[in-house]
Scaffold this active site. Structure first.
Site, PDB file in Angstrom:
ATOM      1  CB  SER A   1      -0.967   0.003   1.193  1.00  0.00           C
ATOM      2  OG  SER A   1      -2.052  -0.853   0.944  1.00  0.00           O
TER       3      SER A   1
ATOM      4  CE  LYS B   1      -4.772   1.807  -0.411  1.00  0.00           C
ATOM      5  NZ  LYS B   1      -4.041   0.561  -0.113  1.00  0.00           N
TER       6      LYS B   1
ATOM      7  CB  SER C   1      -4.124   1.575   4.059  1.00  0.00           C
ATOM      8  OG  SER C   1      -3.322   1.100   2.996  1.00  0.00           O
TER       9      SER C   1
END
Length: 309
Positions: free
Chosen positions: A63, A66, A120
């Protein structure tokens, strides 16, 4: 919290030292001992590293992806007050994509971005890409184009969430990404939000979200940018900008064993910058590192063999 719009930073007094790919060097020549298999640190605004550990190795980043998703959204110029609809995925997620958000509900783009960063939320990151003017595929192409523009030569994206192990980057590349993200205070604000309650429409309901990085709640750390990540293949990951030795420092920690390991590594880096103390890591973390490096070496060897056939 660090407030960074423009960085006018005095030259780094510490000598910039790049470690070789051999992780045994970390902690053995005055460098901090880290549980993370791959790492880098730099003064914010600088691409040169204070130190690196396998810093140019391309690995899954989960993640941490992101952060690039946020950069593409913010630089796209899209209306942050537009209400986005959470639609069913047009392709299955590469990994577990469980979410509390209801399909068909709506939320402002600004709030979608906030929960994608601080909590997240994978469905949020997917929805940001799905609502891009050029669609999902165009969004992923924009992520890769931005990586190329930033000189992130060891980086490749195939989705905006980080659920795919094919999203890869290196610690040194992610320093470049952090510096680019710091040019946008909104990314820093959203990624360091401690708690947030999002108000959805169609139907009306609300959900509370918490930050995945416990250090954002500690004022002494002065965290100005943050993103965590985890996949089995990526290990525990953290990218963060925080106050260390009276400077804003970018810390990139990739592939750690255990939920708390990246935070422990961040503490060791902070102490090392202040006192030169390299610290130490647990035997279990060392074994994990040896296993991961052996697996990487075997993968590299098989790829080289295929190329030479």
């Amino acid at each position: 919290m660090i407030f960074i719009k423009r960085l006018f930073i005095m030259p780094v007094l510490l000598a910039v030292t790049l470690l070789s790919a051999n992780p045994v060097l970390a902690g053995s020549q005055g460098m901090p001992a880290l549980a993370s298999v791959n790492a880098a640190a730099a003064v914010a605004g600088e691409d040169a590293l204070l130190f690196g550990k396998n810093a140019d190795r391309p690995v899954p980043i989960a993640s941490i992806t992101k952060l690039m998703t946020a950069l593409v959204v913010v630089e796209s110029g899209q209306d942050m007050n537009e209400w986005l609809t959470f639609e069913e995925r047009h392709v299955p997620a590469a990994a577990n994509a469980w979410t509390r958000i209801r399909v068909g509900s709506r939320l402002k783009r600004s709030d979608v971005l906030r929960i994608a960063l601080m909590s997240s939320e994978n469905f949020a990151a997917y929805t940001l890409a799905r609502s891009y003017p050029d669609g999902f595929d165009g969004f992923v192409a924009a992520m890769n184009a931005k990586a190329a523009e930033l000189g992130m030569d060891n980086t490749r994206f195939v989705d905006p969430t980080g659920l795919s192990v094919e999203n890869v980057s290196s610690a040194s590349d992610l320093v470049r990404l952090a510096n680019a993200a710091l040019a946008h205070p909104l990314i820093g604000e959203y990624s360091t939000t401690g708690y947030y309650r999002a108000e959805f429409r169609g139907p009306r309901y609300s959900l509370s979200f918490g930050n995945t990085n416990a250090l954002v709640h500690r004022q002494s750390w002065g965290v100005g940018l943050s993103k965590t990540g985890y996949l089995t293949e990526a290990g525990r990951c953290l990218i963060m900008v925080s106050e260390m030795d009276s400077k804003p420092v970018i810390t990139v920690l990739l592939d750690s064993l255990g939920t708390r390991s990246p935070m422990g590594d961040a503490g060791r880096i902070k102490r090392w910058l202040a006192s030169g103390d390299p610290g130490s890591v647990a035997a279990a973390a060392k074994r994990y590192e040896q296993e991961r490096n052996a697996a990487w070496a075997a993968t590299e060897g098989s790829q080289t063999a295929r190329i030479n056939q």
